[in-house]
Design a protein around this motif. Structure first.
Motif, PDB file in Angstrom:
ATOM      1  N   ARG A 136       1.531  -0.872   0.548  1.00 42.42           N
ATOM      2  CA  ARG A 136      -0.047  -0.241  -0.137  1.00 42.42           C
ATOM      3  C   ARG A 136       0.711   1.729  -0.490  1.00 42.42           C
ATOM      4  N   LYS A 137       1.753   0.857   0.421  1.00 41.69           N
ATOM      5  CA  LYS A 137       2.766   2.173   0.361  1.00 41.69           C
ATOM      6  C   LYS A 137       3.884   2.661  -0.379  1.00 41.69           C
ATOM      7  N   ARG A 140       1.098   3.619  -2.680  1.00 44.53           N
ATOM      8  CA  ARG A 140       1.073   5.083  -2.375  1.00 44.53           C
ATOM      9  C   ARG A 140       1.838   6.551  -3.163  1.00 44.53           C
ATOM     10  N   ARG A 144       1.203   8.476  -6.571  1.00 44.01           N
ATOM     11  CA  ARG A 144       1.028  10.099  -5.956  1.00 44.01           C
ATOM     12  C   ARG A 144       1.580  10.842  -6.842  1.00 44.01           C
TER      13      ARG A 144
END
Lengths: 153, 112
Positions: A136-137, A140, A144
């Protein structure tokens, strides 16, 4: 951001706050046992995933963040709530691993001894939690735009 | 006496996991411990000893539904905090009804 283990942050928590967690955890465990006895293991089993840690933790995270900001004489209006929301986001990810823990116990327990099954399922829960969180990190940070990245507390 | 023992073991395991989560950073990683199998470890360990492995594995089966309800609960907490500007404690308490509705609903529709 790297994962850090900081024992000094435990000193921020008062004994009364530890006592609340202890009583709440004990009460849920007793309730799960009593419900299973009264309505059967299928009903009682639901309560093994009751949010026993999160409500007290969220309150403490918000409170500690506010205190930290007040000490630094910074605005406290949003930051405490944001910190609790970030923690809740981790709990959403962890719930997938918790479901996997339950699935492992359900499938393995009839064929293996109890302590080994629980140890294996706990290791599986931890490994999967870390894997989902890392994935998930990474997702992200790769999706982004660079200028909108914010450091996480 | 057995209930007292269950209470002590449950309280101890939940406190241990909560303290572990409290010592970890970043907060999103510490949040994983909000979904730790603390109650499950205490309960399943005691259930295996008192009622046997098959009984405990039935509990673990329905726990999958409870874990999915926990995920929904946490997602609702985020919404209550960020969109409806509720304080964390209030949001976490209010959303407990979501957990109960989801878990009991799934029990009525699927598990019973």
């Amino acid at each position: 951001m790297r994962i850090q283990f900081n024992l000094s942050s435990l000193r921020q928590t008062k004994w009364s706050e530890y006592a609340v967690r202890f009583i709440f955890g004990g009460a849920i465990t007793v309730a799960a046992g009593l419900l299973a006895k009264r309505f059967g293991p299928i009903f009682g089993g639901l309560f093994l995933a009751f949010p026993a840690i999160f409500p007290a933790t969220a309150t403490l995270v918000e409170k500690h963040e506010k205190e930290k900001r007040q000490k630094a004489e910074l605005s406290t209006s949003l930051r405490g709530r944001q910190a609790a929301a970030v923690e809740a986001r981790g709990t959403v990810l962890g719930s997938f691993a918790l479901a996997a823990f339950a699935w492992m116990v359900w499938k393995i327990l009839p064929n293996l001894n109890g302590p080994w099954t629980l140890a294996a399922a706990l290791s599986g829960w931890f490994a999967l939690s870390v894997a989902i969180w890392s994935f998930r990190k990474r997702l992200r940070f790769t999706t982004r735009p660079r200028q909108s990245r914010r450091p996480e507390q | 006496m057995q209930l007292m023992f269950r209470f002590l073991v449950g309280g101890l395991v939940v406190s241990l996991f909560a303290a572990l989560g409290g010592a970890l950073k970043p907060k999103s990683f510490a949040g994983l411990f909000g979904a730790s199998p603390s109650v499950a470890l205490a309960t399943l360990g005691l259930t295996i000893a008192s009622n046997g492995k098959l009984y405990a594995s039935q509990e673990a089966h329905s726990m999958i539904v409870g874990a999915i309800a926990l995920g929904l609960y946490s997602a609702v907490v985020i919404q209550l905090i960020m969109k409806h500007k509720l304080h964390a404690g209030r949001a976490a308490s209010a959303a407990l009804s979501i957990w109960i509705i989801c878990a009991l609903g799934a029990w009525l529709l699927v598990l019973r």
